[in-house]
Design an enzyme around this catalytic site. Structure first.
Site, PDB file in Angstrom:
ATOM      1  N   TYR A 145      22.048  12.486 -31.472  1.00 11.10           N
ATOM      2  CA  TYR A 145      21.196  13.206 -32.419  1.00 11.10           C
ATOM      3  C   TYR A 145      19.875  13.622 -31.792  1.00 11.10           C
ATOM      4  O   TYR A 145      19.294  12.902 -30.987  1.00 11.10           O
ATOM      5  CB  TYR A 145      20.915  12.353 -33.660  1.00 11.10           C
ATOM      6  CG  TYR A 145      21.871  12.646 -34.796  1.00 11.10           C
ATOM      7  CD1 TYR A 145      21.777  13.835 -35.515  1.00 11.10           C
ATOM      8  CD2 TYR A 145      22.880  11.760 -35.137  1.00 11.10           C
ATOM      9  CE1 TYR A 145      22.648  14.134 -36.546  1.00 11.10           C
ATOM     10  CE2 TYR A 145      23.768  12.039 -36.178  1.00 11.10           C
ATOM     11  CZ  TYR A 145      23.643  13.227 -36.868  1.00 11.10           C
ATOM     12  OH  TYR A 145      24.517  13.524 -37.888  1.00 11.10           O
ATOM     13  N   ASP A 173      16.676   3.291 -33.454  1.00  9.88           N
ATOM     14  CA  ASP A 173      16.366   4.118 -32.292  1.00  9.88           C
ATOM     15  C   ASP A 173      15.068   3.740 -31.599  1.00  9.88           C
ATOM     16  O   ASP A 173      14.854   4.100 -30.436  1.00  9.88           O
ATOM     17  CB  ASP A 173      16.337   5.591 -32.697  1.00  9.88           C
ATOM     18  CG  ASP A 173      17.733   6.102 -33.026  1.00  9.88           C
ATOM     19  OD1 ASP A 173      18.708   5.538 -32.494  1.00  9.88           O
ATOM     20  OD2 ASP A 173      17.853   7.053 -33.818  1.00  9.88           O
TER      21      ASP A 173
END
Length: 774
Positions: free
Chosen positions: A483, A397
């Site tokens: 998420y 990420d």
């Protein structure tokens, strides 16, 4: 006569008048009634109204805090770049690089453009000389990533630009920072992403989309996947399509497209494969042709607007009664100046890195530095599935920018309603600096748990002593696609620091095909919640009583001892087993191996009053699943997962364990963490701890619509071990003590006894705002 009598009756002045006594009684009753009402009203105002309407006021303590923020000016060395500074660097590079730069949001792989700009933290030695020895303040500089796609030899170059606020020089530092930095390891920009989708030719299968999904391409959305191929130089992406309704991640369609976009010339981009209803095709044209001929196994997933959306987060129950609300009857007990925070014995600086997110620096307790830097280094999730996008996806990420992906926090949900909020500014894949309002919150919280307590009644008169666990928390939340990650740093009054991350948001799903349950759990009709792991990597650069630190381990060891008073008896006695680790290899603990129960940074030259080394212990909170096998080529990009905990000697060239480039070239990563561990001496050195925490997630029914934070928090705790003479929280002002020799209502030793007096006020509650530009 009768007529005269009638005339008299019409003249009321001739009628008999009431007696004065009767008139006086009526007036008296009216006055008494009014007085009674007034007394009742006044009593209600005094008892109910005034006791609740008195506005809470700040105490003298807040003024005392404002007068002692001596570290606040020094914290500026860690402060993020302002919008003005970001713009000045952008303009400087546009004029000084000697190449035409286009706007980042419009750039294609064949263009030159600035991808990101953020603060360059000065070398640690220079910062400490400034903070501790009053030497010159380090130059304020920025790090800029520039993509040169219009060159004969395209490349990615990183520059140091300074000195701010008026930049006048730049220096290429690419080769100093990275082992391998190929052009195709560059991050995927939004403009490239849009172009990839436009090259698919979905208009050729409009009939298939209508008949299969009841929608056209405009009503579908696509997600990312990575890595983008199987070897260095590859740049091809599987894009799974989903229905464009609320909770999009929970509405997979079983339709995916693989596009090769490795060339700088977008006209050479092509569709390599198409996946439809568990079947593979070589092109969109082949799928369209075979669909029209009826040689394709078709699917029909129509949805009416009136159909229930199981993934929607709209409330199902009407709001009827207010939830508990914490407030501060005497105002905030912490103080913020720019990026510096003071809270009782704590002082620290913070910043919001575009790549790494929320970071803390120069954390001091009772005037002594405990930690130089705390940060999140990388977030990784590895997926399993039988659809092409998820069967090999390994997201990093940091590639997308953890800080850039933060968002505005909601009062009363993301943070306490009365928290202090701060904006952040980022420059990444954009034309200009972008402001994210209220993206950091800072607050004190009563955890409604005693930090310590004891009730004593053995052989003595009963007594009670305790301390509420009031903590300071600084928080940000980033949404990395499906998420959301809640990042917390928590400071306790006993010198303990917690770093905690709570994942929430949506599970990533795929269409449930044959044997799909081998890769997750069914969570809705035709929906598979795919198995995946979460791994987070942290950096903790501790400076315990200085930078000359060593690693001490302690564990329990049972030894067979003779019983002194029974010569024929023996007993197994737990004893302390101590060791000082002297090399990086000895302090690198592989996943699955036994770790010592106590591992502490200690200063061998400093002891506490009881002759123990002063130290801070690292306590990992994790449920680490198995990590990716090392023989998999792309594992090199996440080699830090091999270690639960690793200690290395501090080096200026080893400040980050990952990079924004590892995602797109994991086979030859720009940063290869395993190389940090090379058996160097770690005794009496400046040391850094690298910590891995994570958990396994197999989605289940209760992950619909959202995955909850409860039970999913991971991170680590830094705890003093013999650093102090005793528990420093004994000095905390919130402690209470009650015994039989004094009244339990004595406010001096029991502040809780006076809570009615000091907390019966109306708190200042700011107006709720969200999504505004104010």
């Amino acid at each position: 006569q009768l007529g005269k009598i009638r005339e008299r009756q019409k003249d009321t002045s001739l009628l008999p008048q009431p007696l004065p006594l009767i008139m006086n009684l009526k007036v008296l009753f009216v006055v008494l009634a009014v007085a009674l009402v007034a007394i009742i009203a006044l009593n209600w105002i005094l008892v109910v109204g005034l006791s609740k309407s008195r506005v809470c006021v700040k105490s003298d303590y807040y003024q005392w805090l404002t007068e002692r923020h001596q570290f606040s000016a020094d914290s500026g060395v860690f402060a993020d770049l302002t919008p003005e500074e970001l713009t000045s660097i952008q303009k400087y590079l546009q004029h000084k690089l000697g190449a035409k730069l286009v706007g980042g949001s419009q750039a294609l792989p064949s263009d030159n453009f600035i991808y990101t700009i953020e603060l360059q933290i000065p070398p640690k030695g220079n910062v400490l000389n400034y903070l501790d020895h009053h030497e010159n303040r380090p130059r304020r500089e920025a790090r800029a990533v520039v993509i040169f796609g219009a060159q004969t030899e395209p490349n990615v170059t990183e520059y140091i630009v300074g000195a701010l606020p008026d930049p006048s020089y730049h220096k290429d530092i690419t080769s100093q920072r990275y082992q391998n930095l190929s052009f195709n390891s560059r991050p995927l920009t939004l403009s490239e992403y849009k172009k990839v989708v436009s090259r698919m030719g979905l208009e050729k299968i409009s009939r298939l989309l209508r008949e299969s999904f009841g929608a056209d391409s405009e009503n579908l959305v696509h997600l990312d996947s990575a890595p983008r191929g199987f070897k260095p130089g590859d740049r091809e992406t599987w894009l799974p399509f989903l229905r464009n309704i609320s909770g999009v991640f929970m509405h997979p369609l079983g339709f995916e497209v693989l596009v090769d976009h490795s060339s700088r010339n977008e006209s050479e981009w092509r569709v390599k494969k198409v996946f439809y209803n568990n079947q593979y095709f070589d092109s969109i044209d082949e799928l369209a042709d075979r669909y029209d001929k009826g040689t394709v196994k078709k699917i029909k997933l129509h949805r009416e607007e009136s159909d229930h959306n199981y993934a929607s987060l709209e409330p199902h129950t009407e709001y009827k009664i207010a939830a508990p609300l914490q407030y501060e009857p005497h105002g905030q007990r912490y103080y913020i100046v720019n990026n510096h925070v003071s809270y009782f014995g704590w002082n620290f600086a913070f910043r919001h890195s575009t790549v790494n997110g929320l970071q803390l620096f120069d954390i001091r307790f009772q005037g002594e530095r405990i930690v130089y830097e705390l940060s999140v280094e990388e977030l990784n999730s590895v997926y399993g599935g039988n659809t092409p996008s998820l069967m090999r996806t390994k997201f990093l990420d940091g590639h997308y920018g953890v800080g850039k992906s933060s968002n505005e926090l909601v009062r009363g949900v993301d943070c306490p309603y009365a928290a202090t909020f701060q904006d952040t500014f980022h420059f990444m894949d954009s034309e200009e600096p972008e402001r994210i309002p209220n993206s950091i919150c800072i607050f004190e919280q009563n955890r409604e748990l005693p930090l310590r307590r004891h009730y004593s009644s053995w052989y003595t008169a009963p007594s009670y002593g305790g301390l509420s666990d009031n903590v300071l928390i600084i928080r940000s939340i980033s949404t990395m696609g499906n998420y959301d990650y809640v990042f917390d740093y928590m400071l306790h009054n006993n010198g303990v620091i917690e770093t905690k991350v709570h994942p929430t948001g949506y599970a990533l799903t795929s269409f449930l095909f044959d044997e799909g349950l081998s890769y997750g759990g069914k969570i809705e009709e035709n929906v598979l919640g795919n198995i995946h792991t979460h791994f987070l990597h942290f950096k903790a650069d501790l400076d315990v009583a200085g930078t000359s630190n060593s690693i001490e381990t302690k564990d329990v060891e049972y030894k067979l001892k003779s019983v002194p008073w029974e010569s024929d008896q023996k007993v197994q006695v737990p004893t302390v087993k101590e060791q000082i680790l002297d090399t990086e290899n000895k302090a690198a603990f592989r996943v699955g191996t036994k770790m010592p129960k106590y591992l502490s940074f200690v200063n061998l030259e400093q002891r506490n009053d009881w002759n123990h080394y002063r130290g801070y212990r690292i306590q990992v909170v994790s449920f680490n699943p198995d990590s990716v096998p090392e023989e998999i080529p792309e594992e090199k990009a996440i080699s830090w997962q091999r270690y639960q905990l690793a200690i290395t000697k501090y080096k200026d060239k080893e400040t980050r364990s990952s990079s924004i480039y590892n995602q797109n070239n994991p086979w030859e990563p720009a940063v290869y963490f395993a190389d940090f561990i090379n058996d160097e001496n770690i005794k009496n050195e400046d040391l850094v701890a690298w910590i891995t925490a994570g958990f396994l997630h197999i989605p289940h029914a209760e992950d619909v619509p959202n995955t909850a934070t409860a039970g999913n928090g991971v991170g680590f705790i830094l705890k003093p071990v013999n650093y102090f003479r005793n528990d420093p929280s004994i000095e905390a002002q919130d402690a209470i003590y009650i015994n039989s020799s004094q009244s339990g209502k004595a406010c001096k030793t029991n502040p809780m006894a006076c809570i009615v007096e000091y907390a019966s006020c109306t708190p200042h509650i700011p107006e709720f705002t969200y999504g505004t530009e104010d």
